[in-house]
Design a protein around this motif. Structure first.
Motif, mmCIF file in Angstrom:
data_model
loop_
_atom_site.group_PDB
_atom_site.id
_atom_site.type_symbol
_atom_site.label_atom_id
_atom_site.label_comp_id
_atom_site.label_asym_id
_atom_site.label_seq_id
_atom_site.Cartn_x
_atom_site.Cartn_y
_atom_site.Cartn_z
ATOM 1 N N HIS A 4 4.586 49.983 -16.958
ATOM 2 C CA HIS A 4 5.667 49.704 -16.012
ATOM 3 C C HIS A 4 6.955 50.360 -16.518
ATOM 4 O O HIS A 4 7.110 50.620 -17.716
ATOM 5 C CB HIS A 4 5.889 48.194 -15.891
ATOM 6 N N GLU A 5 7.892 50.528 -15.587
ATOM 7 C CA GLU A 5 9.186 51.127 -15.938
ATOM 8 C C GLU A 5 9.886 50.355 -17.066
ATOM 9 O O GLU A 5 10.402 50.968 -18.010
ATOM 10 C CB GLU A 5 10.085 51.130 -14.687
ATOM 11 N N TYR A 6 9.868 49.018 -16.991
ATOM 12 C CA TYR A 6 10.604 48.254 -18.017
ATOM 13 C C TYR A 6 9.960 48.423 -19.396
ATOM 14 O O TYR A 6 10.651 48.453 -20.415
ATOM 15 C CB TYR A 6 10.741 46.772 -17.632
ATOM 16 N N LYS A 9 10.878 51.908 -20.599
ATOM 17 C CA LYS A 9 12.277 51.972 -21.035
ATOM 18 C C LYS A 9 12.470 51.335 -22.411
ATOM 19 O O LYS A 9 13.299 51.792 -23.202
ATOM 20 C CB LYS A 9 13.191 51.323 -20.002
ATOM 21 N N LYS A 45 14.871 46.406 -9.268
ATOM 22 C CA LYS A 45 13.796 47.375 -9.090
ATOM 23 C C LYS A 45 12.407 46.747 -9.223
ATOM 24 O O LYS A 45 12.085 46.147 -10.255
ATOM 25 C CB LYS A 45 13.944 48.501 -10.131
ATOM 26 N N GLN A 47 8.696 46.322 -10.086
ATOM 27 C CA GLN A 47 7.890 46.907 -11.158
ATOM 28 C C GLN A 47 6.447 47.072 -10.693
ATOM 29 O O GLN A 47 5.693 46.103 -10.613
ATOM 30 C CB GLN A 47 7.978 46.029 -12.408
ATOM 31 N N HIS A 49 3.029 50.152 -10.618
ATOM 32 C CA HIS A 49 2.509 51.397 -11.202
ATOM 33 C C HIS A 49 2.503 52.499 -10.147
ATOM 34 O O HIS A 49 1.465 53.094 -9.874
ATOM 35 C CB HIS A 49 1.090 51.192 -11.725
ATOM 36 N N GLY A 51 5.352 55.473 -8.063
ATOM 37 C CA GLY A 51 6.686 55.972 -7.789
ATOM 38 C C GLY A 51 6.983 55.884 -6.297
ATOM 39 O O GLY A 51 6.195 55.325 -5.534
ATOM 40 N N ASP A 212 15.185 56.212 -14.583
ATOM 41 C CA ASP A 212 13.803 55.798 -14.298
ATOM 42 C C ASP A 212 12.957 56.235 -15.495
ATOM 43 O O ASP A 212 13.356 57.139 -16.243
ATOM 44 C CB ASP A 212 13.308 56.447 -12.999
ATOM 45 N N ALA A 213 11.804 55.605 -15.665
ATOM 46 C CA ALA A 213 10.940 55.929 -16.802
ATOM 47 C C ALA A 213 9.489 55.718 -16.418
ATOM 48 O O ALA A 213 9.134 54.688 -15.845
ATOM 49 C CB ALA A 213 11.279 55.035 -17.988
ATOM 50 N N LYS A 214 8.678 56.723 -16.706
ATOM 51 C CA LYS A 214 7.252 56.613 -16.400
ATOM 52 C C LYS A 214 6.470 57.113 -17.605
ATOM 53 O O LYS A 214 6.694 58.231 -18.072
ATOM 54 C CB LYS A 214 6.952 57.475 -15.179
#
Ligand code: GDP
Ligand code: MN
Length: 392
Positions: A4-6, A9, A45, A47, A49, A51, A212-214
């Motif tokens: 997940h993004e969190y 990050k 945002k 969360q 899987h 975009g 954003d982070a993937k």
């Protein structure tokens, strides 16, 4: 395995990549209290899987803790449908509540595996925040590519050139170079297949930041990262692919197909998919039960195939070796009984115990068409599909 993004990050922060302050929340009340802590103006945002959340209502900028609570309540417990999900979408169980960033410029930055070069590849573009596949297709010249070296890594001067080519203001080139190098280091050390920042942002007050982070981790390397393996969220994955994972079979669902293919060996699986195509029909999946499957695994593989409601016929193509045909046949019968499937089966069995395998299928109540040769497969598959009437 996707993160997940969190989670991504958190890893970014550990590698010195600047990210906005924020916390994850599982309830709307929690989202409100995180927003209070961060000063009220936040971004909420979903969360998942996938975009494309921004365009799908999964990213909301709000002005107050009360609005953060409302935004979270609107996302949590529902399915979010984006252009990257199925029509059903994926469930939202958590939201990330972050400080808002005043964005001046959105850029794209990612590290991927370049299979041809057998090395990591850094990609960046000024066309950030957008669908990068579209940029790659329509304006490939807008993507800057820099290959890393599997042994030496990414030369610092190449990261610096990349930052300059991106048009980063001179005073931010040093920070951006560090960010690119750190992302590269995270990619290698965490055994990623993808580490993506979209958008990478230049803020109004002139900072670079990952908004954003993937991250996707190579499944076969997870044994080296037990702490990362714990971050898995199977609920976000396709249910049948997840079942296949647990059963130890390689299964990939394909769009617009009606023929379920059960095969042992990846090469044979691909050849079998070609055969169904040649018959003017489409494979509904790629499934390789592997060389050393037992009855139980075959039964589970069969029931995974027929659980896909797109499947109208099953093509079983087994070349008996270590996996004997009689075991495969027993597994098919077991799987069909368990899942109460009455779908027509086209079967080709050769190699070890082929005769026994055929006898087992013949003795069952299943609707099986037997083949003696691979060349018969295409017409047979087309045949059962055209004569099938209310088989399901
Ligand atoms: P994705 O659509 O799933 O890739 O989600 P992103 O995290 O990339 O967010 C989508 C878009 O929302 C971004 O491209 C930004 O334009 C916008 N966005 C996200 N966070 C912020 C923020 O803190 N401030 C502002 N102004 N825009 C944001
Ligand atoms: Mn994004």
């Amino acid at each position: 395995m996707k993160l997940h993004e969190y989670q991504a990050k958190d890893l970014f922060a550990r590698y010195g990549i600047p990210v906005p302050r924020g916390e994850v929340a599982s309830t709307a009340a929690e989202a409100r209290s995180v927003a209070e802590k961060l000063g009220g103006k936040v971004v909420v945002k979903a969360q998942v899987h996938a975009g494309g959340r921004g365009k799908a209502g999964g990213v909301k900028l709000v002005q107050s803790p009360a609005d953060a609570e409302k935004a979270a309540a609107g996302m949590l417990g529902r399915n979010l449908v984006t252009h990257q999900t199925s029509a059903k979408g994926v469930p939202v169980r958590k939201v990330l509540v972050s400080e808002t960033t005043a964005i001046a410029t959105e850029l794209y930055l990612a590290v991927v595996v370049d299979g041809n070069a057998a090395a990591p590849l850094v990609m960046a573009s000024r066309a950030g925040g957008m669908n990068i596949e579209e940029v790659a297709e329509k304006h490939p010249e807008q993507i800057i590519r820099v290959a890393g070296d599997p042994v030496y890594g990414l030369w610092p001067y190449r990261a610096r050139d990349m930052a300059r080519e991106l048009g980063i203001p001179p005073k931010l080139v040093r920070d951006t170079t560090a960010l690119i190098s750190n992302l590269y280091r995270a990619f290698v050390e965490l055994d990623c297949t993808l580490a993506e920042v979209n958008p990478l942002v230049i803020t109004a007050d002139e900072k670079v930041m990952a908004v954003d982070a993937k991250i996707t981790i190579e499944d076969d390397a997870l044994f080296r990262h037990p702490d990362l393996a714990k971050l898995a969220d199977p609920e976000q994955e396709d249910e049948l692919e997840h079942r296949a994972d647990r059963a130890g079979v390689k299964y990939v669902k394909l769009e617009n197909g009606t023929v379920g293919c059960m095969v042992n060996g990846a090469g044979l699986a691909m050849a079998t998919m070609d055969i169904t195509k040649k018959a003017g029909t489409n494979p509904a999946n790629f499934l390789d039960v592997g060389g050393s499957a037992n009855e139980e695994r075959i039964a589970e593989a069969f029931s995974i195939i027929v659980s896909d409601t797109d499947v109208k016929a099953v093509l079983v193509n087994i070349f008996g070796g270590i996996l004997r045909c009689d075991i495969a046949a027993r597994g098919v019968v077991m799987g069909a009984e368990r899942s109460r499937s009455r779908l027509p089966i086209v079967a080709l069995m050769r190699g070890t115990n082929a005769k026994e395998g055929r006898e087992i299928l013949q003795a069952s109540s299943l609707n099986v068409t037997f083949l003696n040769d691979l060349s018969e497969a295409a017409p047979a598959v087309a045949g059962v599909l055209s004569t099938r009437g209310g088989a399901r």
